[in-house]
Write a protein that holds these residues in place. Structure first.
Motif, PDB file in Angstrom:
ATOM      1  N   LEU A 262    -114.679 -29.892 -27.827  1.00  0.00           N
ATOM      2  CA  LEU A 262    -115.542 -30.290 -29.083  1.00  0.00           C
ATOM      3  C   LEU A 262    -114.624 -30.239 -30.367  1.00  0.00           C
ATOM      4  O   LEU A 262    -114.817 -31.055 -31.121  1.00  0.00           O
ATOM      5  CB  LEU A 262    -116.577 -29.243 -29.163  1.00  0.00           C
ATOM      6  N   ALA A 263    -113.646 -29.380 -30.425  1.00  0.00           N
ATOM      7  CA  ALA A 263    -112.704 -29.519 -31.586  1.00  0.00           C
ATOM      8  C   ALA A 263    -111.706 -30.602 -31.736  1.00  0.00           C
ATOM      9  O   ALA A 263    -111.889 -31.070 -32.553  1.00  0.00           O
ATOM     10  CB  ALA A 263    -111.782 -28.154 -31.446  1.00  0.00           C
ATOM     11  N   ARG A 268    -111.228 -36.058 -34.150  1.00  0.00           N
ATOM     12  CA  ARG A 268    -110.884 -37.330 -34.445  1.00  0.00           C
ATOM     13  C   ARG A 268    -111.882 -37.941 -35.216  1.00  0.00           C
ATOM     14  O   ARG A 268    -111.685 -39.167 -35.710  1.00  0.00           O
ATOM     15  CB  ARG A 268    -111.259 -37.922 -32.875  1.00  0.00           C
ATOM     16  N   ALA A 269    -113.080 -37.375 -35.101  1.00  0.00           N
ATOM     17  CA  ALA A 269    -114.234 -38.111 -36.403  1.00  0.00           C
ATOM     18  C   ALA A 269    -114.134 -37.705 -37.692  1.00  0.00           C
ATOM     19  O   ALA A 269    -115.036 -37.863 -38.502  1.00  0.00           O
ATOM     20  CB  ALA A 269    -115.632 -37.500 -35.655  1.00  0.00           C
ATOM     21  N   ASN A 270    -112.994 -36.885 -38.006  1.00  0.00           N
ATOM     22  CA  ASN A 270    -112.657 -36.410 -39.263  1.00  0.00           C
ATOM     23  C   ASN A 270    -113.761 -35.483 -39.780  1.00  0.00           C
ATOM     24  O   ASN A 270    -114.136 -35.707 -40.873  1.00  0.00           O
ATOM     25  CB  ASN A 270    -112.455 -37.565 -40.286  1.00  0.00           C
ATOM     26  N   PHE A 276    -119.611 -32.136 -37.082  1.00  0.00           N
ATOM     27  CA  PHE A 276    -119.924 -33.045 -35.505  1.00  0.00           C
ATOM     28  C   PHE A 276    -121.068 -32.757 -35.060  1.00  0.00           C
ATOM     29  O   PHE A 276    -122.054 -33.681 -34.757  1.00  0.00           O
ATOM     30  CB  PHE A 276    -118.778 -32.718 -34.825  1.00  0.00           C
ATOM     31  N   ASN A 277    -121.555 -31.470 -34.769  1.00  0.00           N
ATOM     32  CA  ASN A 277    -122.911 -31.266 -34.188  1.00  0.00           C
ATOM     33  C   ASN A 277    -123.928 -31.618 -34.936  1.00  0.00           C
ATOM     34  O   ASN A 277    -125.090 -32.056 -34.543  1.00  0.00           O
ATOM     35  CB  ASN A 277    -122.830 -29.451 -33.849  1.00  0.00           C
ATOM     36  N   ALA A 278    -123.781 -31.378 -36.230  1.00  0.00           N
ATOM     37  CA  ALA A 278    -125.020 -31.660 -37.125  1.00  0.00           C
ATOM     38  C   ALA A 278    -125.353 -33.479 -37.242  1.00  0.00           C
ATOM     39  O   ALA A 278    -126.509 -33.731 -37.245  1.00  0.00           O
ATOM     40  CB  ALA A 278    -124.871 -31.125 -38.533  1.00  0.00           C
TER      41      ALA A 278
END
Length: 286
Positions: A262-263, A268-270, A276-278
Motif C-alpha cells: 500500500l505504501a 507512485r500516486a504521489n 490513497f485510501n480516501a
C-alpha cells in the motif's frame, strides 16, 4: 468613464470563427486568409459556402463540439480549425477528418475525377514539429524517394503559432509576409499589438483588427466565450479525472495481487497512504 473592454484574442475559437463567418455572407477576410495560407490567388477562391455557420451548441450527444469552419468553394473543400490544446494523436485526428471530407465529397456513383481537393488547415497554439524552424508545414500524398505527388485531393496544413514572434517595437509587422501577419493577429492579446497591426498596408488585417475590437465588445460573443471556456475546462477536467481513476484502479489491483505494498502504491500516486485510501473510497474503487 466607460470600462475598457478586454480584448478576446483571435486564438479563442469562438472569436476565430466569429471573425471569418459573417452573418451577412461577407467572406472577404476569410478569402484573404485562405489565399495567404494556401498561396492561391483571391480571385480563384469564389462561391464560398459555409457548411456550419453556427457558434453553438457546445455539446452534441455528450461530446464537446469542435468550433471549426467547414466550407466549400468552386474548386475546394476546406476545414479550418483553431486548436489550443495539444491533444494526443492530433496528427492522426486531423488526417481522419481530411479523409472523412474526401469520403463525403464523393457522391455515390460519381466519377472519382469529379472530386475536389480536400484541405485541412490547423492553426496550433502549440508546437507540433519541434525540429522544424518553419511555422507552416504542408503535407500531401507523395512518393517517398522521388517526392512525386500521387494526388492533390488530400492536403494538410499546420500553422504553429509559438514559432511566430508577436508584433512589437522590435518586431514590427511586415506587409510583405501576409501569412505571418495573420499569425501575429491570431496571437495578439493587447491593444498595443492590435494598434501596430492596424497600421499595416494589408486591408484584411486592418479590417480584422476592427472586427476583433467590435466582437470583443459584443456581450453575446463574450457570453459564448464564457460558455465555451467553461465547457473546455469541464471537458479536460473529466479527462484528467478518468485518467487518474484508471491509474488508481491499476495501482489498487497491484496491491490486491501482492505486487505492491500500500505504501508503494501511494508513493507512485504521489499520496500518503491515508490520502490513497480516501481517494480510492471517493472514486468507489475499493
Amino acid at each position: 468613464m466607460a470600462e475598457k473592454v478586454k480584448i478576446i484574442p483571435a486564438s479563442n475559437d469562438v472569436m476565430f470563427k466569429a471573425i471569418f463567418v459573417k452573418k451577412d455572407g461577407d467572406y472577404k477576410l476569410l478569402r484573404s486568409f485562405l489565399s495567404a495560407a494556401l498561396k492561391i490567388p483571391k480571385k480563384e477562391i469564389v462561391n464560398i459556402l459555409i457548411k456550419n455557420p453556427e457558434l453553438v451548441p457546445l455539446y452534441y450527444e455528450g461530446k464537446l463540439v469542435r468550433l471549426d469552419i467547414m466550407l466549400t468553394t468552386t474548386k475546394h473543400v476546406i476545414n479550418i480549425e483553431m486548436q489550443v490544446a495539444n491533444e494526443d494523436y492530433y496528427k492522426e485526428r486531423s488526417l481522419l477528418y481530411c479523409a472523412r471530407m474526401y469520403h463525403e465529397e464523393l457522391k455515390e456513383g460519381e466519377d472519382y475525377g469529379k472530386t475536389q481537393p480536400c484541405i485541412g488547415i490547423h492553426i496550433l497554439n502549440f508546437t507540433m514539429f519541434p525540429d522544424a524552424k518553419e511555422y507552416h508545414s504542408s503535407f500531401s500524398m507523395r512518393e517517398d524517394t522521388r517526392h512525386e505527388q500521387l494526388t492533390d485531393r488530400m492536403q494538410l496544413h499546420f500553422l504553429e503559432l509559438p514559432k511566430v514572434l508577436n508584433v512589437s517595437e522590435k518586431n514590427k509587422p511586415d506587409d510583405n509576409d501576409e501569412l505571418r501577419l495573420w499569425m501575429q493577429l491570431f496571437k495578439a492579446k493587447t491593444e498595443e499589438e492590435l494598434d501596430m497591426l492596424s497600421n499595416t498596408n494589408v486591408e484584411a488585417i486592418r479590417d480584422s483588427v476592427t472586427a476583433i475590437r467590435t466582437l470583443s465588445a459584443d456581450e453575446q460573443i463574450r457570453e459564448y466565450v464564457r460558455q465555451r471556456e467553461k465547457a473546455l475546462r469541464d471537458y479536460y477536467s473529466d479527462i484528467a479525472i478518468a485518467e487518474r481513476k484508471t491509474e488508481l484502479r491499476i495501482l489498487l489491483g497491484l496491491v490486491k495481487d501482492g505486487i505492491l505494498t500500500l505504501a508503494d502504491a501511494a508513493k507512485r500516486a504521489n499520496m500518503t497512504e491515508d490520502e490513497f485510501n480516501a481517494k480510492i473510497a471517493e472514486l468507489g474503487l475499493s
